[in-house]
Enzyme design. Sequence first.
Site, short mmCIF file in Angstrom:
data_model
loop_
_atom_site.label_atom_id
_atom_site.label_comp_id
_atom_site.label_asym_id
_atom_site.label_seq_id
_atom_site.Cartn_x
_atom_site.Cartn_y
_atom_site.Cartn_z
N VAL A 55 66.86 35.21 39.77
CA VAL A 55 66.96 34.94 38.33
C VAL A 55 67.18 36.21 37.51
CG1 VAL A 55 65.60 32.83 38.39
CG2 VAL A 55 64.45 35.03 38.01
N TYR A 143 52.41 42.73 35.62
CA TYR A 143 52.40 41.27 35.44
C TYR A 143 52.11 40.91 33.99
CZ TYR A 143 51.26 36.34 36.27
OH TYR A 143 51.23 34.96 36.24
N THR A 173 44.94 28.52 38.29
CA THR A 173 45.27 27.23 38.87
C THR A 173 45.20 27.34 40.39
OG1 THR A 173 46.74 26.77 37.00
CG2 THR A 173 47.04 25.42 38.96
#
Length: 305
Positions: A55, A143, A173
Amino acid sequence: MSPERVVVTGGAGFLGSHVCDALLREGAQVVCVDSFRTGSRENVPDGVTVVAADVTRPLDLLGPVDLVLHLACPASPADYLRMPVDTLRTGGFGTYHALDLARRKGARVVVASTSEVYGDPEEHPQRESYWGHVNPIGPRSVYDEAKRFGEAMTVAFRAERGVDAGIVRIFNTYGPRMRAHDGRMIPTFLRQALAGEPLTVHGDGLQTRSLCYVDDLVRGLLAMARSDHPGPINLGNPDEVTVLDVAHRSIEVTGSASEIRHVESMVDDPRRRRPDIALAQEVLGWRPRVALEEGLRSFVREFAG
């Protein structure tokens, strides 16, 4: 109305593959774009069109696109500390190309940000209006700052180029398809417990986390995709637990005899982490349903297998 054709960047990763599953169940045509540096082809469900691409380069996809879900980015400490430049490139160039694809196709785009934009927060719980407390040159900064930059890029595309873009800030998560050695807390604890090894808790273990089961997170993400809200919107479980408590629960659900071993604290490790999800409840009608113990027991069945 559900989107007909959806592009999921990072669709071979932990979260992305579950999103692909959910979209297929809704009858969508799903295109997974992934470089496979951290994702796995085994995660991608049958029926998904796979495009092996990075990407950080322009995304020249043929055909119509109704929705872009930009999830591509190394998300575990083990990955982003190993690939710091790639992480920054994905947050910058990758987000640009995902947004530009949406612009060219006239599609809605949802960009996955993170609770890490809040850093080691001075506000608790964290609301979307909080600007954060982040070390821009610490080991976690590749990050944190990649995601903060990605948010700024998303806002700019919406304001200047009229792209229907939204931001979600994803809190911790967990669930099936997390790699045993990906460096995140729950798979690390479960791997150690199942092997009978000591569970390594950084520092005193009293730092807190809010842990959302992946099925709940996917529901929230797709609810955001169906909305026209710009965000950012927090998605996470507001139930706050200490890392030490998570370690004890991991021992319990695995039936392990492992002990707990305290090791050196991680640099810039947040002391408290808990989302304020009032906005998600109001705008998306969303809140998590799966309690931590239920989620751990479900995860460990897959993990042990």
